[in-house]
Write a protein that holds these residues in place. Structure first.
Motif, PDB file in Angstrom:
ATOM      1  N   UNK A   2       0.718  -1.252  -0.013  1.00  0.00           N
ATOM      2  CA  UNK A   2       0.038   0.076   0.065  1.00  0.00           C
ATOM      3  C   UNK A   2       0.910   1.301  -0.076  1.00  0.00           C
ATOM      4  N   UNK A   3       2.233   1.119  -0.689  1.00  0.00           N
ATOM      5  CA  UNK A   3       3.155   2.262  -0.905  1.00  0.00           C
ATOM      6  C   UNK A   3       3.035   2.679  -2.318  1.00  0.00           C
ATOM      7  N   UNK A   4       2.079   3.109  -3.124  1.00  0.00           N
ATOM      8  CA  UNK A   4       1.989   3.147  -4.415  1.00  0.00           C
ATOM      9  C   UNK A   4       2.716   4.317  -4.693  1.00  0.00           C
ATOM     10  N   UNK A   5       4.004   4.353  -5.720  1.00  0.00           N
ATOM     11  CA  UNK A   5       5.176   5.322  -6.160  1.00  0.00           C
ATOM     12  C   UNK A   5       5.085   5.295  -7.337  1.00  0.00           C
ATOM     13  N   UNK A   6       5.405   6.636  -8.164  1.00  0.00           N
ATOM     14  CA  UNK A   6       5.731   7.093  -9.434  1.00  0.00           C
ATOM     15  C   UNK A   6       7.025   6.453  -9.627  1.00  0.00           C
ATOM     16  N   UNK A   7       7.198   5.266 -10.735  1.00  0.00           N
ATOM     17  CA  UNK A   7       8.554   4.798 -11.085  1.00  0.00           C
ATOM     18  C   UNK A   7       9.035   5.535 -12.326  1.00  0.00           C
ATOM     19  N   UNK A   8       8.167   6.089 -13.088  1.00  0.00           N
ATOM     20  CA  UNK A   8       8.731   6.441 -14.451  1.00  0.00           C
ATOM     21  C   UNK A   8       7.815   7.731 -15.030  1.00  0.00           C
ATOM     22  N   UNK A   9       8.368   8.523 -15.806  1.00  0.00           N
ATOM     23  CA  UNK A   9       7.593   9.252 -16.793  1.00  0.00           C
ATOM     24  C   UNK A   9       8.000   9.186 -17.964  1.00  0.00           C
ATOM     25  N   UNK A  10       7.015   9.364 -19.048  1.00  0.00           N
ATOM     26  CA  UNK A  10       7.388   9.038 -20.427  1.00  0.00           C
ATOM     27  C   UNK A  10       6.735  10.505 -21.263  1.00  0.00           C
ATOM     28  N   UNK A  11       7.141  11.477 -21.543  1.00  0.00           N
ATOM     29  CA  UNK A  11       6.476  12.550 -21.949  1.00  0.00           C
ATOM     30  C   UNK A  11       6.279  12.322 -23.393  1.00  0.00           C
ATOM     31  N   UNK A  12       5.267  12.714 -24.229  1.00  0.00           N
ATOM     32  CA  UNK A  12       4.932  12.525 -25.468  1.00  0.00           C
ATOM     33  C   UNK A  12       4.820  14.031 -26.220  1.00  0.00           C
ATOM     34  N   UNK A  13       5.090  13.933 -27.481  1.00  0.00           N
ATOM     35  CA  UNK A  13       5.232  15.005 -28.354  1.00  0.00           C
ATOM     36  C   UNK A  13       6.016  16.121 -27.684  1.00  0.00           C
ATOM     37  N   UNK A  14       5.730  17.384 -27.580  1.00  0.00           N
ATOM     38  CA  UNK A  14       6.477  18.510 -27.007  1.00  0.00           C
ATOM     39  C   UNK A  14       6.157  18.629 -25.384  1.00  0.00           C
ATOM     40  N   UNK A  15       5.740  17.715 -24.910  1.00  0.00           N
ATOM     41  CA  UNK A  15       5.594  17.777 -23.358  1.00  0.00           C
ATOM     42  C   UNK A  15       7.061  17.544 -22.519  1.00  0.00           C
ATOM     43  N   UNK A  16       7.100  18.037 -21.349  1.00  0.00           N
ATOM     44  CA  UNK A  16       8.311  17.621 -20.625  1.00  0.00           C
ATOM     45  C   UNK A  16       7.764  16.906 -19.322  1.00  0.00           C
ATOM     46  N   UNK A  17       8.669  16.150 -18.491  1.00  0.00           N
ATOM     47  CA  UNK A  17       8.240  15.454 -17.290  1.00  0.00           C
ATOM     48  C   UNK A  17       7.567  16.151 -16.538  1.00  0.00           C
ATOM     49  N   UNK A  18       7.976  17.510 -16.257  1.00  0.00           N
ATOM     50  CA  UNK A  18       7.098  18.554 -15.270  1.00  0.00           C
ATOM     51  C   UNK A  18       5.821  18.720 -15.754  1.00  0.00           C
ATOM     52  N   UNK A  19       5.583  18.806 -17.466  1.00  0.00           N
ATOM     53  CA  UNK A  19       4.163  19.048 -17.691  1.00  0.00           C
ATOM     54  C   UNK A  19       3.317  17.752 -17.392  1.00  0.00           C
ATOM     55  N   UNK A  20       3.858  16.719 -17.524  1.00  0.00           N
ATOM     56  CA  UNK A  20       3.183  15.455 -17.257  1.00  0.00           C
ATOM     57  C   UNK A  20       2.735  15.225 -15.791  1.00  0.00           C
ATOM     58  N   UNK A  21       3.697  15.403 -14.987  1.00  0.00           N
ATOM     59  CA  UNK A  21       3.396  15.381 -13.469  1.00  0.00           C
ATOM     60  C   UNK A  21       2.659  16.495 -12.912  1.00  0.00           C
ATOM     61  N   UNK A  22       2.826  17.808 -13.590  1.00  0.00           N
ATOM     62  CA  UNK A  22       1.926  18.862 -12.882  1.00  0.00           C
ATOM     63  C   UNK A  22       0.443  18.659 -13.340  1.00  0.00           C
ATOM     64  N   UNK A  23       0.381  18.211 -14.653  1.00  0.00           N
ATOM     65  CA  UNK A  23      -1.047  17.839 -15.126  1.00  0.00           C
ATOM     66  C   UNK A  23      -1.782  16.595 -14.282  1.00  0.00           C
ATOM     67  N   UNK A  24      -0.935  15.655 -14.061  1.00  0.00           N
ATOM     68  CA  UNK A  24      -1.379  14.590 -13.369  1.00  0.00           C
ATOM     69  C   UNK A  24      -1.762  14.907 -11.887  1.00  0.00           C
TER      70      UNK A  24
END
Length: 293
Positions: A2-24
């Motif tokens: 019960x310790x779910x954690x983000x292990x990876x981020x794959x940005x698509x097109x012109x997005x950045x990792x920060x964009x993905x995590x921010x929206x999420x």
């Protein structure tokens, strides 16, 4: 764990990792204590995403729904309203207007992560009343408790076959199942098909089932009823509001220590320590009581 954690981020097109995590993170809410929401918020905080992007004002939030398999929110940023979404890849991709070939290509990436036991969600952003744009994929992992395999083996030794119901995709279920000693896989579709078979055939299918991937909460209670109809005394564990009907239906409903009050109220047993190890003691105590009787 019960310790779910983000292990990876794959940005698509012109997005950045920060964009993905921010929206999420914007499509998440701490108040409802959803493990996925908390994982996104923790990842955004750890990577200081909120420090580098414009401030936003929340307008509305729709929590995860098993029917549409996503969460979404409307926020105001620089005087404009935006809609942010996160959820099952195919669901989000379809909402973004992606065509089947593009979705299948993304499915390949998701399958790679699933083979490692990771759950992968998609994140999108767009105008409040327009078509959103897919920003990227985020993989999450919640490791099994180190005592899970031993616990299952002990219960099997006491004559209690263990079955796991999961909302994860088949590859994730396979990987987790192998790790804890539950190798036999059946899809929910197989369970539904069993209902159309003769009674004996249905019983045989249910008797061999170890893991049911892609389960949603409303599947749990019919599964318990199927086992009971086959003559099994059935126990059920759970922690959420959606688990309450199945906990109530089972002969032995077991709420884990972190369960909601609704789940605890529906259960006949409430565990007070983390994990499920005390179920072994419960079964052994019940066996002694029956013998004494």
């Amino acid at each position: 764990m019960n310790q779910l954690a983000v292990t990876g981020v794959i940005p698509l097109e012109h997005a950045t990792e920060a964009d993905v995590l921010f929206a999420g993170a914007l499509a998440s809410q701490e108040a409802n204590q959803d493990p996925i929401d908390l994982a996104f918020l923790a990842a955004a905080k750890d990577r200081h995403v909120f420090d580098s992007l414009p401030k936003v004002t929340p307008v509305s939030f729709a929590p995860f729904d098993a029917k549409n398999r996503r969460t979404e929110a409307v926020v105001e940023q620089n005087g404009q309203r935006l809609r942010v979404l996160k959820g099952a890849m195919r669901t989000i991709a379809a909402a973004c207007g992606l065509q089947p070939p593009a979705i299948e290509a993304l499915e390949g990436r998701v399958s790679e992560s699933a083979a490692k036991g990771y759950r992968t969600l998609a994140v999108a952003r767009g105008p409040e009343n327009g078509t959103p744009v897919l920003l990227g994929l985020v993989s999450l992992y919640d490791p099994p408790r180190p005592d899970a395999k031993q616990l299952i083996a002990e219960l099997e030794g006491l004559g209690v076959p263990v079955k796991m119901l999961t909302g994860d995709a088949l590859p994730v279920a396979i990987e987790i199942g192998k790790g804890v000693g539950l190798p036999n896989i059946r899809r929910v579709a197989d369970l539904k098909a069993a209902g159309a078979l003769a009674s004996k055939q249905a019983v045989d299918l249910l008797g061999s089932t170890m893991v049911l991937p892609r389960c949603i909460p409303r599947t749990n209670t019919p599964f318990v009823k199927h086992l009971q109809a086959a003559g099994h005394v059935t126990g059920m564990t759970g922690d959420g509001v959606n688990d309450a009907p199945a906990l109530r239906q089972a002969e032995v409903g077991i709420a884990v220590s972190t369960a909601t009050d609704v789940a605890k109220g529906a259960a006949s047993v409430v565990l007070t320590d983390p994990g499920l190890t005390n179920i072994v003691a419960l079964v052994e105590q019940a066996g002694r009581s029956i013998s004494a009787f």
